[in-house]
Design a protein around this motif. Structure first.
Motif, PDB file in Angstrom:
ATOM      1  N   VAL A 131       0.861  -1.185   0.000  1.00  0.00           N
ATOM      2  CA  VAL A 131       0.000   0.000   0.000  1.00  0.00           C
ATOM      3  C   VAL A 131       0.903   1.244   0.000  1.00  0.00           C
ATOM      4  CG1 VAL A 131      -1.826   1.207   1.236  1.00  0.00           C
ATOM      5  CG2 VAL A 131      -1.672  -1.282   1.401  1.00  0.00           C
ATOM      6  N   MET A 156      -4.166   5.286   6.907  1.00  0.00           N
ATOM      7  CA  MET A 156      -4.302   4.310   8.001  1.00  0.00           C
ATOM      8  C   MET A 156      -3.043   4.401   8.844  1.00  0.00           C
ATOM      9  SD  MET A 156      -6.418   2.087   9.185  1.00  0.00           S
ATOM     10  CE  MET A 156      -7.300   0.782   8.389  1.00  0.00           C
ATOM     11  N   LYS A 158      -0.723   2.908  11.644  1.00  0.00           N
ATOM     12  CA  LYS A 158      -0.551   1.521  12.093  1.00  0.00           C
ATOM     13  C   LYS A 158       0.671   1.390  12.999  1.00  0.00           C
ATOM     14  CE  LYS A 158      -2.620  -0.958   8.200  1.00  0.00           C
ATOM     15  NZ  LYS A 158      -2.419  -1.988   7.153  1.00  0.00           N
ATOM     16  N   GLY A 165      -5.642  -5.361  14.672  1.00  0.00           N
ATOM     17  CA  GLY A 165      -6.203  -4.006  14.616  1.00  0.00           C
ATOM     18  C   GLY A 165      -5.750  -3.108  15.746  1.00  0.00           C
ATOM     19  N   GLU A 200      -0.078   4.390   6.032  1.00  0.00           N
ATOM     20  CA  GLU A 200      -0.336   3.949   4.650  1.00  0.00           C
ATOM     21  C   GLU A 200      -1.565   4.684   4.125  1.00  0.00           C
ATOM     22  OE1 GLU A 200       0.678  -0.854   5.019  1.00  0.00           O
ATOM     23  OE2 GLU A 200      -1.383  -0.136   5.197  1.00  0.00           O
ATOM     24  N   LYS A 201      -1.688   4.757   2.844  1.00  0.00           N
ATOM     25  CA  LYS A 201      -2.920   5.263   2.223  1.00  0.00           C
ATOM     26  C   LYS A 201      -4.052   4.328   2.639  1.00  0.00           C
ATOM     27  CE  LYS A 201      -5.422   7.743  -0.552  1.00  0.00           C
ATOM     28  NZ  LYS A 201      -5.856   8.989   0.098  1.00  0.00           N
ATOM     29  N   TYR A 202      -5.217   4.853   3.015  1.00  0.00           N
ATOM     30  CA  TYR A 202      -6.328   3.970   3.380  1.00  0.00           C
ATOM     31  C   TYR A 202      -6.930   3.372   2.111  1.00  0.00           C
ATOM     32  CZ  TYR A 202     -10.743   2.235   5.113  1.00  0.00           C
ATOM     33  OH  TYR A 202     -11.801   1.415   5.402  1.00  0.00           O
ATOM     34  N   VAL A 203      -7.023   2.046   2.066  1.00  0.00           N
ATOM     35  CA  VAL A 203      -7.634   1.365   0.915  1.00  0.00           C
ATOM     36  C   VAL A 203      -9.129   1.261   1.221  1.00  0.00           C
ATOM     37  CG1 VAL A 203      -7.729  -0.806  -0.370  1.00  0.00           C
ATOM     38  CG2 VAL A 203      -5.526   0.056   0.488  1.00  0.00           C
ATOM     39  N   PRO A 206     -12.000  -2.457   1.422  1.00  0.00           N
ATOM     40  CA  PRO A 206     -11.189  -3.548   0.841  1.00  0.00           C
ATOM     41  C   PRO A 206     -11.774  -4.919   1.130  1.00  0.00           C
ATOM     42  CG  PRO A 206     -10.284  -2.939   2.941  1.00  0.00           C
ATOM     43  CD  PRO A 206     -11.506  -2.056   2.741  1.00  0.00           C
ATOM     44  N   HIS A 208     -10.182  -8.736   2.274  1.00  0.00           N
ATOM     45  CA  HIS A 208      -8.976  -9.357   2.854  1.00  0.00           C
ATOM     46  C   HIS A 208      -8.872 -10.728   2.199  1.00  0.00           C
ATOM     47  CE1 HIS A 208      -6.480 -10.734   6.464  1.00  0.00           C
ATOM     48  NE2 HIS A 208      -6.660 -11.780   5.697  1.00  0.00           N
ATOM     49  N   HIS A 235     -11.683  -7.426  13.841  1.00  0.00           N
ATOM     50  CA  HIS A 235     -10.437  -8.021  13.350  1.00  0.00           C
ATOM     51  C   HIS A 235     -10.319  -9.500  13.663  1.00  0.00           C
ATOM     52  CE1 HIS A 235      -9.206  -4.133  12.071  1.00  0.00           C
ATOM     53  NE2 HIS A 235      -9.561  -3.670  13.236  1.00  0.00           N
ATOM     54  N   LEU A 277      -4.629  -6.906   0.861  1.00  0.00           N
ATOM     55  CA  LEU A 277      -5.848  -6.110   0.756  1.00  0.00           C
ATOM     56  C   LEU A 277      -6.108  -5.957  -0.725  1.00  0.00           C
ATOM     57  CD1 LEU A 277      -5.325  -3.145   3.231  1.00  0.00           C
ATOM     58  CD2 LEU A 277      -6.927  -5.041   3.464  1.00  0.00           C
ATOM     59  N   LEU A 287      -0.283  -6.968   2.848  1.00  0.00           N
ATOM     60  CA  LEU A 287      -0.706  -6.472   4.167  1.00  0.00           C
ATOM     61  C   LEU A 287       0.276  -6.975   5.220  1.00  0.00           C
ATOM     62  CD1 LEU A 287      -2.985  -4.936   5.552  1.00  0.00           C
ATOM     63  CD2 LEU A 287      -4.281  -7.052   5.676  1.00  0.00           C
ATOM     64  N   THR A 437     -15.055  -6.034   3.830  1.00  0.00           N
ATOM     65  CA  THR A 437     -14.744  -6.098   5.268  1.00  0.00           C
ATOM     66  C   THR A 437     -15.794  -5.388   6.124  1.00  0.00           C
ATOM     67  OG1 THR A 437     -13.342  -4.182   4.895  1.00  0.00           O
ATOM     68  CG2 THR A 437     -12.246  -6.329   5.025  1.00  0.00           C
TER      69      THR A 437
HETATM   70  C1  MV4 Z   1      -5.810  -1.639   6.086  1.00  0.00           C
HETATM   71  C2  MV4 Z   1      -7.104  -1.409   5.581  1.00  0.00           C
HETATM   72  C3  MV4 Z   1      -7.272  -0.379   4.654  1.00  0.00           C
HETATM   73  N1  MV4 Z   1      -6.208   0.360   4.245  1.00  0.00           N
HETATM   74  N2  MV4 Z   1      -4.774  -0.882   5.659  1.00  0.00           N
HETATM   75  C4  MV4 Z   1      -4.854  -4.419   8.839  1.00  0.00           C
HETATM   76  C5  MV4 Z   1      -4.915  -5.413   9.968  1.00  0.00           C
HETATM   77  C6  MV4 Z   1      -6.090  -6.218   9.590  1.00  0.00           C
HETATM   78  N3  MV4 Z   1      -6.666  -6.996  10.663  1.00  0.00           N
HETATM   79  C7  MV4 Z   1      -7.027  -5.192   9.098  1.00  0.00           C
HETATM   80  N4  MV4 Z   1      -6.231  -4.303   8.365  1.00  0.00           N
HETATM   81  C8  MV4 Z   1      -6.567  -3.383   7.434  1.00  0.00           C
HETATM   82  N5  MV4 Z   1      -5.566  -2.610   6.999  1.00  0.00           N
HETATM   83  C9  MV4 Z   1      -4.982   0.092   4.749  1.00  0.00           C
HETATM   84  N6  MV4 Z   1      -3.926   0.830   4.326  1.00  0.00           N
HETATM   85  C10 MV4 Z   1      -8.169  -2.222   6.046  1.00  0.00           C
HETATM   86  C11 MV4 Z   1      -7.888  -3.225   6.948  1.00  0.00           C
HETATM   87  C12 MV4 Z   1      -8.976  -4.087   7.369  1.00  0.00           C
HETATM   88  C13 MV4 Z   1      -9.917  -3.639   8.266  1.00  0.00           C
HETATM   89  C14 MV4 Z   1      -9.774  -2.368   8.792  1.00  0.00           C
HETATM   90  C15 MV4 Z   1     -10.733  -1.934   9.667  1.00  0.00           C
HETATM   91  C16 MV4 Z   1     -11.794  -2.749  10.031  1.00  0.00           C
HETATM   92  C17 MV4 Z   1     -11.898  -4.014   9.528  1.00  0.00           C
HETATM   93  C18 MV4 Z   1     -10.952  -4.486   8.650  1.00  0.00           C
HETATM   94  C19 MV4 Z   1     -11.013  -5.796   8.158  1.00  0.00           C
HETATM   95  C20 MV4 Z   1     -10.065  -6.237   7.275  1.00  0.00           C
HETATM   96  C21 MV4 Z   1      -9.029  -5.374   6.852  1.00  0.00           C
END
Ligand code: MV4
Length: 445
Positions: A131, A156, A158, A165, A200-203, A206, A208, A235, A277, A287, A437
């Motif tokens: 990302v 995002m 992190k 999460g 990171e840029k928010y995707v 998305p 998973h 998560h 993602l 990811l 998601t």
């Molecule tokens: C992200 C994302 C969107 N953009 N990163 C990382 C840990 C994993 N458990 C979830 N993650 C995500 N990372 C970027 N740059 C979206 C998720 C994501 C998610 C985020 C919030 C709530 C639920 C989620 C479920 C799967 C993935």
């Protein structure tokens, strides 16, 4: 092949690993805590040892005691399962020092992938899509704001040592970032002892999707297709399936090859999973990489007809892969749900005594039990009762089998999440494969 395998875990995965060892006629040693005396994995093993009190740090995380048991019993390998010590480099190193094979990749690889920043660095170097973002720890909130404006909101935030999460937050402005940075850094420090943060840029919205890989000690690496794991709650994956309805053949091949490139670039060996993602335009981004067998591995086993624990044992004992990419089957469809002892409304764990347990049976139903029949679900561990896997020639058939299996699952005496799982697999959006998601917040609130 190994003379004796110690299974350093509990619950369904311990029983599952022992089952494959029995199939291969490898004697097994299991460990258990005071609270797990009646657990299935105790009697299933050829030898079993009490390693401590109910709390995990007295028992299942008691490295000293577990190593002692390995030495006392002459176990020449340890299977760590998932969670617990499965990505603990101290444990893996101790095993190595005692001449006991840790069934998994090297400790160097476990720690390289254990840091999201170093994992991103390795993937960027390997040419695996990551990302857009920063690939080194942010010095402070001020730098975070500069970087976030370079990338463009939403971003995002992190934690490099993060997982599940924790230490992660969607941020849409400088003000939000100012409020979010310190708090998440503190949570990451408190939880993981490491407050390194990156952005990171928010995707948007998305999916998973993760790719299972197998690599032997000479670097022969194959991918075993994908698992769609987008339906999550806080998560925690709730439903996993293989293959993903969202992928076309071209994207599937590109993601599989990216996963193989990722594994080869770091000299990976054994079973591993690369999590991606993927956005609505099918752009996919690295990811993280899990250096252990995952909870949801059975859906991959069902469509490839492989026993992943058998493959792990063979690789760890020095055998080379006996098949190439073109030999990897992809047949039918598999869906997994996790049956939890939890309140279906409040989602709180609901431990207690199971007074009646009837599990679904059938040629297309696989039940990985974490408990013995009528027994007590203790409050000390993850309240998973079982993993239920349904298969079919088509996704539609697998869903029908899952619906039937869930409706014939009888668990009395405690509350379970079965009603919540039924709502998901019966939902029109699930049938249509609209599984991003935000599925649960969008359709089940
Ligand atoms: C992200 C994302 C969107 N953009 N990163 C990382 C840990 C994993 N458990 C979830 N993650 C995500 N990372 C970027 N740059 C979206 C998720 C994501 C998610 C985020 C919030 C709530 C639920 C989620 C479920 C799967 C993935």
């Amino acid at each position: 092949m190994f003379k004796k395998v110690l299974v350093a875990n509990r619950g369904e995965i311990a029983s599952r690993v022992i089952r494959t060892c029995k199939k291969l006629k490898i004697p097994t040693v299991s460990i258990y805590s005071e609270a797990d005396k009646e657990a299935p994995h105790v009697d299933m093993a050829d030898e079993s040892f009490l390693v401590g009190g109910p709390r995990v740090n007295e028992s299942y995380l008691n490295i000293k005691r577990i190593i002692e048991v390995a030495k006392e019993t002459g176990a020449d390998a340890v299977h760590p399962g998932y969670g617990l010590l499965s990505e603990n480099t101290t444990f893996a190193n101790r095993c190595q020092k005692e001449g006991v094979t840790f069934i998994g990749p090297s400790t160097e690889i476990i720690s390289l992938m254990g840091s999201k920043i170093s994992a991103r660095q390795a993937m960027e170097k390997a040419g695996v899509p990551v990302v857009p973002g920063i690939t080194r720890p942010l010095k402070n909130e001020k730098e975070a704001i500069i970087v976030a404006n370079d990338i463009g909101y939403p971003v995002m935030l992190k934690a490099s040592a993060g997982g599940g999460g924790i230490g992660m937050q969607i941020v849409r402005s400088d003000e939000e970032l100012k409020k979010a940075f310190e708090g998440n850094q503190k949570r990451a420090t408190d939880f993981f002892g490491n407050g390194e943060m990156f952005i990171e840029k928010y995707v948007e919205n998305p999916r998973h999707i993760e790719i299972q890989v197998l690599a032997d000690n000479e670097g022969n690496t194959v991918y075993l297709w994908e698992r769609e794991c987008s339906i999550q709650r806080r998560h925690q994956k709730v439903v996993e399936e293989a293959p993903s309805l969202f992928l076309d053949e071209e994207t599937r091949k590109k993601m599989g090859e990216a996963a193989v490139t990722a594994a080869k670039s770091i000299g990976y060996s054994n079973a591993g999973t690369i999590e991606f993602l993927i956005d609505s335009d099918k752009n996919f981004y690295f990811l993280e990489m899990n250096t252990r067998l995952q909870v949801e591995h059975p859906v991959t086993e069902e469509i490839t007809h492989l026993d992943l624990v058998e493959e792990q044992l063979k690789i760890a004992s020095g055998e080379l892969l006996t098949f190439a990419q073109e030999d990897v089957k992809r047949q039918g469809h598999a869906i997994e749900v996790r049956i939890y002892a939890e309140d279906p409304v409040k989602f709180f764990p609901s431990p207690g005594k199971i007074t009646k347990l009837v599990t679904p049976k059938g040629p297309k139903v696989r039940n990985e039990m974490a408990v013995n029949g009528v027994s007590t679900v203790t409050p000390y561990y993850d309240p998973m009762i079982a993993k239920l896997i349904a298969t079919g020639e088509t996704r539609k058939e697998a869903i029908e089998v899952m619906k039937e299996a869930l409706s014939s699952y009888v668990v009395e005496g405690i509350k379970t999440n079965i009603p919540a799982l039924q709502k998901i697999v019966e939902h029109e959006a699930f049938l249509e494969g609209d599984t991003t998601t935000d599925f649960i917040t969008k359709y089940l609130k």
